[in-house]
Design a protein around this motif. Structure first.
Motif, short mmCIF file in Angstrom:
data_model
loop_
_atom_site.label_atom_id
_atom_site.label_comp_id
_atom_site.label_asym_id
_atom_site.label_seq_id
_atom_site.Cartn_x
_atom_site.Cartn_y
_atom_site.Cartn_z
N LEU A 189 0.82 -1.21 0.00
CA LEU A 189 0.00 0.00 0.00
C LEU A 189 0.85 1.26 0.00
O LEU A 189 0.55 2.22 -0.72
CB LEU A 189 -0.95 -0.01 1.20
CG LEU A 189 -2.08 -1.03 1.14
CD1 LEU A 189 -2.83 -1.07 2.47
CD2 LEU A 189 -3.02 -0.73 -0.01
N VAL A 190 1.92 1.27 0.78
CA VAL A 190 2.80 2.45 0.83
C VAL A 190 3.50 2.63 -0.52
O VAL A 190 3.66 3.75 -0.99
CB VAL A 190 3.83 2.32 1.98
CG1 VAL A 190 4.90 3.40 1.88
CG2 VAL A 190 3.13 2.40 3.32
N ALA A 191 3.86 1.53 -1.16
CA ALA A 191 4.57 1.62 -2.44
C ALA A 191 3.69 2.14 -3.57
O ALA A 191 4.19 2.68 -4.54
CB ALA A 191 5.12 0.24 -2.82
N GLY A 192 2.39 1.97 -3.44
CA GLY A 192 1.48 2.46 -4.48
C GLY A 192 1.73 1.79 -5.81
O GLY A 192 1.85 0.57 -5.90
N ALA A 193 1.82 2.58 -6.87
CA ALA A 193 1.94 2.05 -8.23
C ALA A 193 3.21 1.23 -8.44
O ALA A 193 3.23 0.34 -9.29
CB ALA A 193 1.89 3.20 -9.24
N ASN A 194 4.25 1.49 -7.67
CA ASN A 194 5.50 0.75 -7.84
C ASN A 194 5.32 -0.73 -7.51
O ASN A 194 6.06 -1.58 -8.01
CB ASN A 194 6.62 1.36 -7.00
CG ASN A 194 8.00 0.99 -7.50
OD1 ASN A 194 8.22 0.82 -8.69
ND2 ASN A 194 8.93 0.85 -6.58
N ALA A 195 4.33 -1.06 -6.67
CA ALA A 195 4.09 -2.46 -6.31
C ALA A 195 3.56 -3.25 -7.50
O ALA A 195 3.72 -4.46 -7.56
CB ALA A 195 3.11 -2.54 -5.15
N GLY A 196 2.94 -2.60 -8.46
CA GLY A 196 2.42 -3.28 -9.64
C GLY A 196 3.22 -3.02 -10.89
O GLY A 196 2.83 -3.42 -11.99
N LYS A 197 4.36 -2.34 -10.74
CA LYS A 197 5.18 -1.99 -11.91
C LYS A 197 5.64 -3.24 -12.66
O LYS A 197 5.73 -3.24 -13.88
CB LYS A 197 6.39 -1.16 -11.48
CG LYS A 197 7.15 -0.68 -12.67
CD LYS A 197 7.63 0.71 -12.69
CE LYS A 197 6.82 1.81 -12.20
NZ LYS A 197 6.71 2.98 -12.97
N LEU A 198 5.94 -4.32 -11.93
CA LEU A 198 6.30 -5.58 -12.58
C LEU A 198 5.06 -6.46 -12.67
O LEU A 198 5.02 -7.59 -12.20
CB LEU A 198 7.41 -6.29 -11.79
CG LEU A 198 8.73 -5.53 -11.69
CD1 LEU A 198 9.73 -6.28 -10.82
CD2 LEU A 198 9.31 -5.26 -13.07
N GLY A 199 4.04 -5.89 -13.27
CA GLY A 199 2.77 -6.58 -13.44
C GLY A 199 1.96 -5.84 -14.49
O GLY A 199 2.47 -4.94 -15.17
N LEU A 200 0.71 -6.19 -14.60
CA LEU A 200 -0.14 -5.57 -15.62
C LEU A 200 -0.41 -4.10 -15.35
O LEU A 200 -0.74 -3.36 -16.28
CB LEU A 200 -1.46 -6.34 -15.74
CG LEU A 200 -1.34 -7.77 -16.27
CD1 LEU A 200 -2.70 -8.45 -16.31
CD2 LEU A 200 -0.68 -7.81 -17.63
N ASP A 201 -0.26 -3.66 -14.11
CA ASP A 201 -0.43 -2.23 -13.80
C ASP A 201 0.54 -1.36 -14.58
O ASP A 201 0.25 -0.19 -14.82
CB ASP A 201 -0.25 -1.97 -12.30
CG ASP A 201 -1.48 -2.28 -11.49
OD1 ASP A 201 -2.55 -2.50 -12.09
OD2 ASP A 201 -1.38 -2.31 -10.24
#
Length: 167
Positions: free
Chosen positions: A133-145
């Motif tokens: 949650l704290v990472a925000g968009a970076n948590a999904g950067k290695l994914g479809l996000d």
């Protein structure tokens, strides 16, 4: 400093991917077992209400009131919400799709289980989810996000621009 690392660092993206995959797999397996099995939360909910008594109750009174007046009378709905919620949160985290929203829904379920007097892996999952949650968009950067979020952002900007021009 830690927040900046989590939100912007490529190494953090890799670490978050591992956390995301672990959490996603945990949620997906739990949800799949419930969706394909004969899941009924009724006994669990009754047990949670029973933990609201005594000198040191594991379940707070306000939560027991919610369980008695909302969850137990609507146990059929809660059976669907829990089983499908777990499965969908798991799939979203595994794919890195709407990662922050999936993590938020997962942590809400974890807290509901904790409020109901169950510990198990929930505290660990809460702790790991906080990093996502704290990472925000970076948590999904290695994914479809990595593709979905920029596309949505561009469509949002275009829609806003078109509305502004119309005025």
């Amino acid at each position: 400093m830690v927040v900046d690392f989590l939100r912007n660092n490529r190494i953090a993206s890799g670490i978050l991917l591992v956390l995301r995959l672990y959490l996603g797999w945990s949620w997906m397996v739990a949800g799949w077992e419930k969706v394909t099995g004969d899941f009924d939360a009724g006994g669990y909910l009754q047990g949670a209400v029973g933990k609201a008594t005594g000198e040191h109750p594991a379940v707070q009174g306000w939560w027991a009131v919610f369980l008695e007046n909302v969850a137990i009378p609507n146990v059929g709905l809660f059976n669907i919400l829990v089983s499908w919620g777990e499965l969908l949160v798991g799939i979203a985290l595994l794919l890195g799709t709407f990662t922050t929203f999936a993590a938020l829904m997962g942590i809400l379920m974890n807290f509901a289980f904790l409020f109901s007097g169950t510990t198990s892996t929930n505290p660990q999952m809460v702790l790991l989810t906080i990093f996502i949650l704290v990472a925000g968009a970076n948590a999904g950067k290695l994914g479809l996000d990595n593709w979905i979020l920029p596309t949505l952002k561009n469509k949002w900007k275009k829609s806003t621009r078109d509305k502004t021009r119309a005025i």
